[in-house]
Motif scaffolding. Sequence first.
Motif, PDB file in Angstrom:
ATOM      1  N   GLY A  19       0.830  -1.203   0.000  1.00 51.27           N
ATOM      2  CA  GLY A  19       0.000   0.000   0.000  1.00 51.27           C
ATOM      3  C   GLY A  19       0.862   1.249   0.000  1.00 51.27           C
ATOM      4  N   TYR A  20       1.898   1.218   0.816  1.00 45.84           N
ATOM      5  CA  TYR A  20       2.803   2.363   0.900  1.00 45.84           C
ATOM      6  C   TYR A  20       3.563   2.544  -0.416  1.00 45.84           C
ATOM      7  N   TYR A  21       3.985   1.403  -0.989  1.00 45.35           N
ATOM      8  CA  TYR A  21       4.706   1.444  -2.260  1.00 45.35           C
ATOM      9  C   TYR A  21       3.809   2.064  -3.351  1.00 45.35           C
ATOM     10  N   ASN A  22       2.545   1.652  -3.360  1.00 45.72           N
ATOM     11  CA  ASN A  22       1.626   2.179  -4.381  1.00 45.72           C
ATOM     12  C   ASN A  22       1.420   3.674  -4.221  1.00 45.72           C
ATOM     13  N   ARG A  23       1.394   4.134  -2.970  1.00 44.92           N
ATOM     14  CA  ARG A  23       1.253   5.582  -2.733  1.00 44.92           C
ATOM     15  C   ARG A  23       2.427   6.341  -3.346  1.00 44.92           C
ATOM     16  N   ILE A  24       3.644   5.774  -3.141  1.00 41.57           N
ATOM     17  CA  ILE A  24       4.842   6.422  -3.700  1.00 41.57           C
ATOM     18  C   ILE A  24       4.781   6.388  -5.227  1.00 41.57           C
ATOM     19  N   LYS A  25       4.312   5.249  -5.720  1.00 42.40           N
ATOM     20  CA  LYS A  25       4.232   5.066  -7.174  1.00 42.40           C
ATOM     21  C   LYS A  25       3.291   6.118  -7.779  1.00 42.40           C
ATOM     22  N   ASN A  26       2.178   6.350  -7.120  1.00 40.21           N
ATOM     23  CA  ASN A  26       1.218   7.331  -7.626  1.00 40.21           C
ATOM     24  C   ASN A  26       1.740   8.754  -7.489  1.00 40.21           C
ATOM     25  N   GLN A  27       2.505   8.969  -6.450  1.00 40.99           N
ATOM     26  CA  GLN A  27       3.042  10.299  -6.177  1.00 40.99           C
ATOM     27  C   GLN A  27       4.129  10.689  -7.176  1.00 40.99           C
ATOM     28  N   PHE A  28       4.959   9.676  -7.549  1.00 44.11           N
ATOM     29  CA  PHE A  28       6.110   9.960  -8.427  1.00 44.11           C
ATOM     30  C   PHE A  28       5.957   9.200  -9.745  1.00 44.11           C
ATOM     31  N   LYS A  29       4.897   9.543 -10.446  1.00 42.61           N
ATOM     32  CA  LYS A  29       4.584   8.827 -11.688  1.00 42.61           C
ATOM     33  C   LYS A  29       5.679   8.999 -12.739  1.00 42.61           C
ATOM     34  N   PHE A  30       6.385  10.097 -12.651  1.00 40.84           N
ATOM     35  CA  PHE A  30       7.403  10.404 -13.662  1.00 40.84           C
ATOM     36  C   PHE A  30       8.688   9.584 -13.466  1.00 40.84           C
ATOM     37  N   LEU A  31       8.806   8.896 -12.322  1.00 42.33           N
ATOM     38  CA  LEU A  31      10.036   8.136 -12.061  1.00 42.33           C
ATOM     39  C   LEU A  31       9.978   6.737 -12.668  1.00 42.33           C
ATOM     40  N   GLU A  32      11.179   6.195 -12.945  1.00 47.59           N
ATOM     41  CA  GLU A  32      11.312   4.819 -13.438  1.00 47.59           C
ATOM     42  C   GLU A  32      10.940   3.845 -12.302  1.00 47.59           C
ATOM     43  N   PRO A  33      10.473   2.630 -12.651  1.00 54.25           N
ATOM     44  CA  PRO A  33      10.110   1.679 -11.578  1.00 54.25           C
ATOM     45  C   PRO A  33      11.250   1.447 -10.572  1.00 54.25           C
ATOM     46  N   THR A  34      12.500   1.308 -11.061  1.00 49.93           N
ATOM     47  CA  THR A  34      13.624   1.056 -10.141  1.00 49.93           C
ATOM     48  C   THR A  34      13.815   2.240  -9.197  1.00 49.93           C
ATOM     49  N   GLN A  35      13.629   3.448  -9.760  1.00 54.63           N
ATOM     50  CA  GLN A  35      13.769   4.653  -8.927  1.00 54.63           C
ATOM     51  C   GLN A  35      12.675   4.703  -7.861  1.00 54.63           C
ATOM     52  N   ILE A  36      11.488   4.252  -8.252  1.00 55.61           N
ATOM     53  CA  ILE A  36      10.368   4.259  -7.285  1.00 55.61           C
ATOM     54  C   ILE A  36      10.666   3.283  -6.139  1.00 55.61           C
ATOM     55  N   ILE A  37      11.194   2.090  -6.504  1.00 60.77           N
ATOM     56  CA  ILE A  37      11.505   1.107  -5.457  1.00 60.77           C
ATOM     57  C   ILE A  37      12.627   1.640  -4.551  1.00 60.77           C
ATOM     58  N   ALA A  38      13.604   2.328  -5.182  1.00 55.78           N
ATOM     59  CA  ALA A  38      14.697   2.909  -4.383  1.00 55.78           C
ATOM     60  C   ALA A  38      14.129   3.928  -3.406  1.00 55.78           C
ATOM     61  N   LYS A  39      13.211   4.745  -3.891  1.00 54.10           N
ATOM     62  CA  LYS A  39      12.606   5.766  -3.039  1.00 54.10           C
ATOM     63  C   LYS A  39      11.821   5.112  -1.895  1.00 54.10           C
ATOM     64  N   LEU A  69      10.678  -5.666  -6.613  1.00 53.81           N
ATOM     65  CA  LEU A  69       9.908  -5.375  -5.401  1.00 53.81           C
ATOM     66  C   LEU A  69      10.059  -6.521  -4.384  1.00 53.81           C
ATOM     67  N   ASP A  70      10.192  -7.760  -4.886  1.00 51.85           N
ATOM     68  CA  ASP A  70      10.434  -8.896  -3.981  1.00 51.85           C
ATOM     69  C   ASP A  70      11.767  -8.715  -3.263  1.00 51.85           C
ATOM     70  N   LEU A  71      12.757  -8.256  -4.033  1.00 51.54           N
ATOM     71  CA  LEU A  71      14.075  -8.003  -3.430  1.00 51.54           C
ATOM     72  C   LEU A  71      13.954  -6.920  -2.355  1.00 51.54           C
ATOM     73  N   ALA A  72      13.156  -5.899  -2.665  1.00 48.80           N
ATOM     74  CA  ALA A  72      12.979  -4.801  -1.701  1.00 48.80           C
ATOM     75  C   ALA A  72      12.325  -5.318  -0.420  1.00 48.80           C
ATOM     76  N   PHE A  73      11.320  -6.166  -0.573  1.00 46.13           N
ATOM     77  CA  PHE A  73      10.658  -6.728   0.613  1.00 46.13           C
ATOM     78  C   PHE A  73      11.649  -7.558   1.432  1.00 46.13           C
ATOM     79  N   GLU A  74      12.490  -8.325   0.726  1.00 46.82           N
ATOM     80  CA  GLU A  74      13.468  -9.151   1.444  1.00 46.82           C
ATOM     81  C   GLU A  74      14.498  -8.289   2.158  1.00 46.82           C
ATOM     82  N   TRP A  75      14.798  -7.127   1.585  1.00 47.89           N
ATOM     83  CA  TRP A  75      15.729  -6.202   2.220  1.00 47.89           C
ATOM     84  C   TRP A  75      15.126  -5.728   3.562  1.00 47.89           C
ATOM     85  N   ILE A  76      13.829  -5.465   3.510  1.00 45.57           N
ATOM     86  CA  ILE A  76      13.144  -5.036   4.739  1.00 45.57           C
ATOM     87  C   ILE A  76      13.125  -6.189   5.752  1.00 45.57           C
ATOM     88  N   ARG A  77      12.855  -7.408   5.251  1.00 46.03           N
ATOM     89  CA  ARG A  77      12.840  -8.569   6.148  1.00 46.03           C
ATOM     90  C   ARG A  77      14.237  -8.774   6.767  1.00 46.03           C
TER      91      ARG A  77
END
Lengths: 341, 362
Positions: A19-39, A69-77
């Motif tokens: 949910g949080y990721y989607n909020r960022i995605k909607n907020q920064f539509k102009f960014l590349e997917p990798t940049q969004i995940i980094a953010k 995004l799976d990698l990002a989740f694992e980073w959080i885990r």
Amino acid sequence: MENVNIEEIYKIDKERLLGYYNRIKNQFKFLEPTQIIAKFLINRSIGSNDVFDTLLYFKDKLADGKELLDLAFEWIRAQKIRLEYKKYLIRAQYPHNNLSLAVDDCIFKFFLEYDKYIRNLLKEDIREHNLSVLYEIFFSPYESKNLNIQDILERHIDKVHTHHHEMEKINTNIIVLRSGLSIIVVKDYEDVLFARKEEKIKKELKFKKTTTYEIEQENKFEGLLIERLIKTYCISSKEISEKEIENAVSQFLSSYFKFGVLYTFDSFKDLLIHNLAEDIFSGLSEKLKQANTMENIKYLALNVITIFSKTIKSKKLDGMAWKKDLTPLLKTFAVKFINNL
Amino acid sequence: MYYYILGVNKPKLFEESMKSHEKIILGLFFADEDNLVFDHIRFSENFTDMKINDIKMLSYKFLGPVFLTAATSEGENWRIEFIEASLSLRDSIIDEVDVLQSFFTLNSSMNTQEGTTNLFALISTPYTEDIKLISDEISKYIHPSINQSNIVNESILGERFDFNRMINIELERGINLIEYSLGSSRKAYWKEEQRYYCVGLIERKTGENLRLSNLYTFDKDDPLRRTYLDYIPSYYVMSILPDYYEHLISETLQVYDKKGIYPNIRMIRLRYRDKKVVYLEEYLFENEISKSYGVILVQQYEESEKNKKLSYYRKNLRLILDRNKDIKESLNLINSHLISERWGTISNEDLDKIGLLLDKSE
């Protein structure tokens, strides 16, 4: 079964994170997917500006069906696992502060099963140094600022080999785990030891204050890590990274300088030279002590500090400011000293 | 969190971890395909050279039957995975505070491209140990780590690779890890309860001038004898193991100056691929004589009412001992197909007879 366990034991709320990721995605539509995940990761206090490069590096190394995004989740885990591992380490008491034992014990209890789990995220034929790199990145303290993927890769690529028997990859997972995690476990355990020592001193002082009479706290630089680092180097001749030296120097300065307290240069100059020489000297082996006397080390330190004193603009600074100014200077001094041993 | 699952309640305090080498028996033996044995054993610094030599021989003695089962079973490389003895204090004048409570050995066998390697741990401590935790450390971490270090170091160092140095470092790391885990109390782990079929009963009596051991099994012409031969190393090997290891453990205790403590075999576990054998024994010490009964159990390979849980056999062995039942009645309790024909298992002649008549495959 074991993979399910890791997800069960170290639960992360994927739905909420998504949910949080989607909020960022909607907020920064102009960014590349990798940049969004980094953010997304940076906003979750995972990593810093280096996150983007790390994601890019691992992007084409993911197993079929896995996404960044799976990698990002694992980073959080991974940071959650780090928290549990730290809780364990804080209470661990390894006989004779045996650092190899600390590494083996923690790898066995926390990372051995995890290794099986996380390998599912990556391609089967991935070269092993990528895993040791991933472990270093995943399990470094979240406040680490120097997690540049290229620097880390450089350190691992020649040390961690991938072995094959005919066409099949040979399992060397324990050696890979040690390569990726040894420095982290050792550093964490040394921090624990340092904190314990500080706590003990505090308690002793408190006890003395309440039971006898008030004694003014002896203020000195204490280079527990510097001493240990040099001792390790003398015993094993193992190469010591500049990062480790920097950490040791930083701990040495932190033991004296306090945030919000003003110090004049002359008030600590002699003490700093004396304590630094003392800590370095006590880390040396008996043989090296003959070639490097206390007086010699003091002389070398004095030269460096004298040159430094000529460059400083203000003679009275806050503790943190002195620490910031002195860290690179003493790091260079320690690196040169160790290289010349 | 994770360490709860692995069976570690909490990290131990430094004082607890600092077990004196004089209070425990701890050894780690590594053997490769060529039966070359490397060891790392903890012992008191006060031991004489002669004692140390005796201790150094323990690895060969404990590993002996591990190799023996491989040699006698015509290609079936059976492994003795676990041996446990209960210890009893029979000397009231012993005033040692930390009397040993547990004695067990664990063996991990791994097949590598270089051949099979065995890592064997000999452990005796004043605690009831968490055996599963130690077993996992050995088989999942220490043993793989030795084999992996071998491959990695050999490849990196080439001609400069020193196997002795590598194995000594790894064994020292291993023994440190095991020693650090000692003192965690034994836990009940969830696992599927297996059922077993009894293929033999061993009766043993030992005293100061008495050493008697007999095997009771199927009639030599009973097809069941031949059928179950495929599921055990051999009747010969199964007959000698309890007595061999009980004496070896007794000898080990003496070498370590643990006087007044006597071992009784409690359990031996063997495995060959998916075949599992358990030897389960109960004893009674009366009138200076230790009397014991043990059952040779084969893990169920077909559904049958005759297959029972370990607790069933343990309970009946106790019944046989406590009520002093005669052998016919006892055998009937365990498995009605076993007959009261007695096969001696001490002298070489008797053992040869077992090899000739019970282990014949036709």
